[in-house]
Design a protein around this motif. Sequence first.
Motif, PDB file in Angstrom:
ATOM      1  N   GLY A 155      10.118  -0.243   4.376  1.00 24.77           N
ATOM      2  CA  GLY A 155      10.317  -1.665   4.637  1.00 24.77           C
ATOM      3  C   GLY A 155       9.232  -2.168   5.564  1.00 24.77           C
ATOM      4  O   GLY A 155       8.051  -1.979   5.292  1.00 24.77           O
ATOM      5  N   ASP A 156       9.623  -2.775   6.671  1.00 27.48           N
ATOM      6  CA  ASP A 156       8.662  -3.260   7.658  1.00 27.48           C
ATOM      7  C   ASP A 156       8.265  -2.184   8.661  1.00 27.48           C
ATOM      8  O   ASP A 156       7.470  -2.445   9.567  1.00 27.48           O
ATOM      9  N   ASP A 157       8.815  -0.996   8.519  1.00 25.36           N
ATOM     10  CA  ASP A 157       8.537   0.100   9.445  1.00 25.36           C
ATOM     11  C   ASP A 157       7.604   1.120   8.807  1.00 25.36           C
ATOM     12  O   ASP A 157       7.359   1.104   7.606  1.00 25.36           O
ATOM     13  N   LEU A 158       7.138   2.025   9.629  1.00 27.37           N
ATOM     14  CA  LEU A 158       6.278   3.107   9.196  1.00 27.37           C
ATOM     15  C   LEU A 158       6.894   4.406   9.680  1.00 27.37           C
ATOM     16  O   LEU A 158       7.272   4.525  10.842  1.00 27.37           O
ATOM     17  N   LEU A 159       7.047   5.392   8.798  1.00 30.03           N
ATOM     18  CA  LEU A 159       7.555   6.712   9.170  1.00 30.03           C
ATOM     19  C   LEU A 159       6.390   7.676   9.239  1.00 30.03           C
ATOM     20  O   LEU A 159       5.551   7.698   8.334  1.00 30.03           O
TER      21      LEU A 159
ATOM     22  N   ALA B 220       1.138  -4.536  11.222  1.00 36.13           N
ATOM     23  CA  ALA B 220      -0.215  -4.018  11.455  1.00 36.13           C
ATOM     24  C   ALA B 220      -0.458  -2.801  10.564  1.00 36.13           C
ATOM     25  O   ALA B 220      -1.144  -1.864  10.942  1.00 36.13           O
ATOM     26  N   PHE B 221       0.126  -2.838   9.384  1.00 34.67           N
ATOM     27  CA  PHE B 221       0.121  -1.701   8.466  1.00 34.67           C
ATOM     28  C   PHE B 221      -1.273  -1.121   8.232  1.00 34.67           C
ATOM     29  O   PHE B 221      -1.490   0.080   8.385  1.00 34.67           O
ATOM     30  N   ALA B 222      -2.221  -1.966   7.858  1.00 33.33           N
ATOM     31  CA  ALA B 222      -3.566  -1.476   7.540  1.00 33.33           C
ATOM     32  C   ALA B 222      -4.205  -0.796   8.747  1.00 33.33           C
ATOM     33  O   ALA B 222      -4.804   0.273   8.618  1.00 33.33           O
ATOM     34  N   ARG B 223      -4.068  -1.391   9.918  1.00 34.25           N
ATOM     35  CA  ARG B 223      -4.674  -0.809  11.133  1.00 34.25           C
ATOM     36  C   ARG B 223      -4.036   0.521  11.485  1.00 34.25           C
ATOM     37  O   ARG B 223      -4.719   1.513  11.755  1.00 34.25           O
ATOM     38  N   LEU B 224      -2.699   0.577  11.468  1.00 31.42           N
ATOM     39  CA  LEU B 224      -1.996   1.803  11.838  1.00 31.42           C
ATOM     40  C   LEU B 224      -2.259   2.933  10.853  1.00 31.42           C
ATOM     41  O   LEU B 224      -2.529   4.064  11.255  1.00 31.42           O
ATOM     42  N   THR B 225      -2.176   2.652   9.569  1.00 31.01           N
ATOM     43  CA  THR B 225      -2.376   3.717   8.575  1.00 31.01           C
ATOM     44  C   THR B 225      -3.826   4.196   8.552  1.00 31.01           C
ATOM     45  O   THR B 225      -4.080   5.373   8.331  1.00 31.01           O
ATOM     46  N   ALA B 226      -4.768   3.302   8.817  1.00 28.44           N
ATOM     47  CA  ALA B 226      -6.172   3.725   8.894  1.00 28.44           C
ATOM     48  C   ALA B 226      -6.365   4.699  10.057  1.00 28.44           C
ATOM     49  O   ALA B 226      -7.051   5.718   9.919  1.00 28.44           O
ATOM     50  N   LEU B 227      -5.743   4.404  11.207  1.00 28.86           N
ATOM     51  CA  LEU B 227      -5.821   5.313  12.358  1.00 28.86           C
ATOM     52  C   LEU B 227      -5.199   6.671  12.018  1.00 28.86           C
ATOM     53  O   LEU B 227      -5.785   7.720  12.291  1.00 28.86           O
ATOM     54  N   LEU B 228      -4.003   6.632  11.440  1.00 28.23           N
ATOM     55  CA  LEU B 228      -3.312   7.877  11.091  1.00 28.23           C
ATOM     56  C   LEU B 228      -4.136   8.715  10.126  1.00 28.23           C
ATOM     57  O   LEU B 228      -4.280   9.925  10.300  1.00 28.23           O
ATOM     58  N   ASP B 229      -4.691   8.080   9.106  1.00 29.73           N
ATOM     59  CA  ASP B 229      -5.501   8.810   8.130  1.00 29.73           C
ATOM     60  C   ASP B 229      -6.753   9.401   8.776  1.00 29.73           C
ATOM     61  O   ASP B 229      -7.169  10.511   8.446  1.00 29.73           O
ATOM     62  N   THR B 230      -7.330   8.694   9.736  1.00 31.60           N
ATOM     63  CA  THR B 230      -8.504   9.205  10.453  1.00 31.60           C
ATOM     64  C   THR B 230      -8.119  10.435  11.274  1.00 31.60           C
ATOM     65  O   THR B 230      -8.847  11.421  11.304  1.00 31.60           O
TER      66      THR B 230
ATOM     67  N   LEU C 194      -1.959   4.316  19.377  1.00 32.48           N
ATOM     68  CA  LEU C 194      -1.761   3.296  18.345  1.00 32.48           C
ATOM     69  C   LEU C 194      -1.768   1.881  18.912  1.00 32.48           C
ATOM     70  O   LEU C 194      -1.757   0.913  18.171  1.00 32.48           O
ATOM     71  N   ASP C 195      -1.752   1.780  20.252  1.00 43.13           N
ATOM     72  CA  ASP C 195      -1.642   0.486  20.928  1.00 43.13           C
ATOM     73  C   ASP C 195      -0.389  -0.228  20.423  1.00 43.13           C
ATOM     74  O   ASP C 195      -0.445  -1.362  19.936  1.00 43.13           O
ATOM     75  N   TRP C 196       0.737   0.473  20.545  1.00 44.46           N
ATOM     76  CA  TRP C 196       2.022  -0.021  20.066  1.00 44.46           C
ATOM     77  C   TRP C 196       3.059   0.186  21.165  1.00 44.46           C
ATOM     78  O   TRP C 196       2.996   1.185  21.876  1.00 44.46           O
TER      79      TRP C 196
ATOM     80  N   MET D 139       0.853  -1.184   0.000  1.00 41.88           N
ATOM     81  CA  MET D 139       0.000   0.000   0.000  1.00 41.88           C
ATOM     82  C   MET D 139       0.890   1.236   0.000  1.00 41.88           C
ATOM     83  O   MET D 139       1.791   1.353   0.800  1.00 41.88           O
ATOM     84  N   THR D 140       0.618   2.169  -0.884  1.00 43.25           N
ATOM     85  CA  THR D 140       1.369   3.422  -0.933  1.00 43.25           C
ATOM     86  C   THR D 140       0.498   4.558  -0.430  1.00 43.25           C
ATOM     87  O   THR D 140      -0.697   4.579  -0.685  1.00 43.25           O
ATOM     88  N   PRO D 141       1.107   5.498   0.290  1.00 43.07           N
ATOM     89  CA  PRO D 141       0.318   6.611   0.819  1.00 43.07           C
ATOM     90  C   PRO D 141      -0.092   7.567  -0.291  1.00 43.07           C
ATOM     91  O   PRO D 141       0.544   7.630  -1.332  1.00 43.07           O
ATOM     92  N   ALA D 142      -1.148   8.294  -0.048  1.00 38.95           N
ATOM     93  CA  ALA D 142      -1.544   9.362  -0.961  1.00 38.95           C
ATOM     94  C   ALA D 142      -0.463  10.438  -0.926  1.00 38.95           C
ATOM     95  O   ALA D 142       0.280  10.539   0.048  1.00 38.95           O
ATOM     96  N   PRO D 143      -0.335  11.251  -1.966  1.00 42.31           N
ATOM     97  CA  PRO D 143       0.713  12.276  -1.980  1.00 42.31           C
ATOM     98  C   PRO D 143       0.623  13.248  -0.807  1.00 42.31           C
ATOM     99  O   PRO D 143       1.597  13.882  -0.452  1.00 42.31           O
ATOM    100  N   THR D 144      -0.531  13.353  -0.200  1.00 39.93           N
ATOM    101  CA  THR D 144      -0.712  14.285   0.907  1.00 39.93           C
ATOM    102  C   THR D 144      -0.703  13.576   2.256  1.00 39.93           C
ATOM    103  O   THR D 144      -1.177  14.113   3.235  1.00 39.93           O
ATOM    104  N   SER D 145      -0.160  12.383   2.316  1.00 39.96           N
ATOM    105  CA  SER D 145      -0.186  11.594   3.537  1.00 39.96           C
ATOM    106  C   SER D 145       0.905  12.019   4.517  1.00 39.96           C
ATOM    107  O   SER D 145       1.952  12.517   4.124  1.00 39.96           O
TER     108      SER D 145
END
Length: 112
Positions: A13-17, A97-107, A69-71, A1-7
């Motif tokens: 890799g396995d991490d999220l920035l 937990a990419f989908a869960r974390l990015t959904a929270l961030l986008d919200t 994030l419960d991380w 999954m790639t972020p939107a340009p405004t994300s």
Amino acid sequence: MTPAPTSVWTAAGDDLLIAVRLTPGAAKDAIGGCWVDERDAHWLSARVRAVPEKGRANIALIALLSKRLDWPRSAILLESGDTNRLKRLRIIGGGAAFARLTALLDTWVELT
């Protein structure tokens, strides 16, 4: 999954920035909204009650993200912005937990 340009997040890799604009010394701890800089880069807005002395605000930011994030705190690292409002944080192993974390961030970004 790639972020939107405004994300505010990027896969690494396995991490999220995560790009965060921190306001220390706030009335309450909170996450939500988006701040856009002069280069059109998007930053997640966060506020902490801690003051920006001796890294207290950075520690409070990591604690706030960990809770929301419960991380594990130990898996959230400050990559850059130690003494700046604009910070980059690394969520180690966020890919699991990419989908869960990015959904929270986008919200949170949508909260304005």
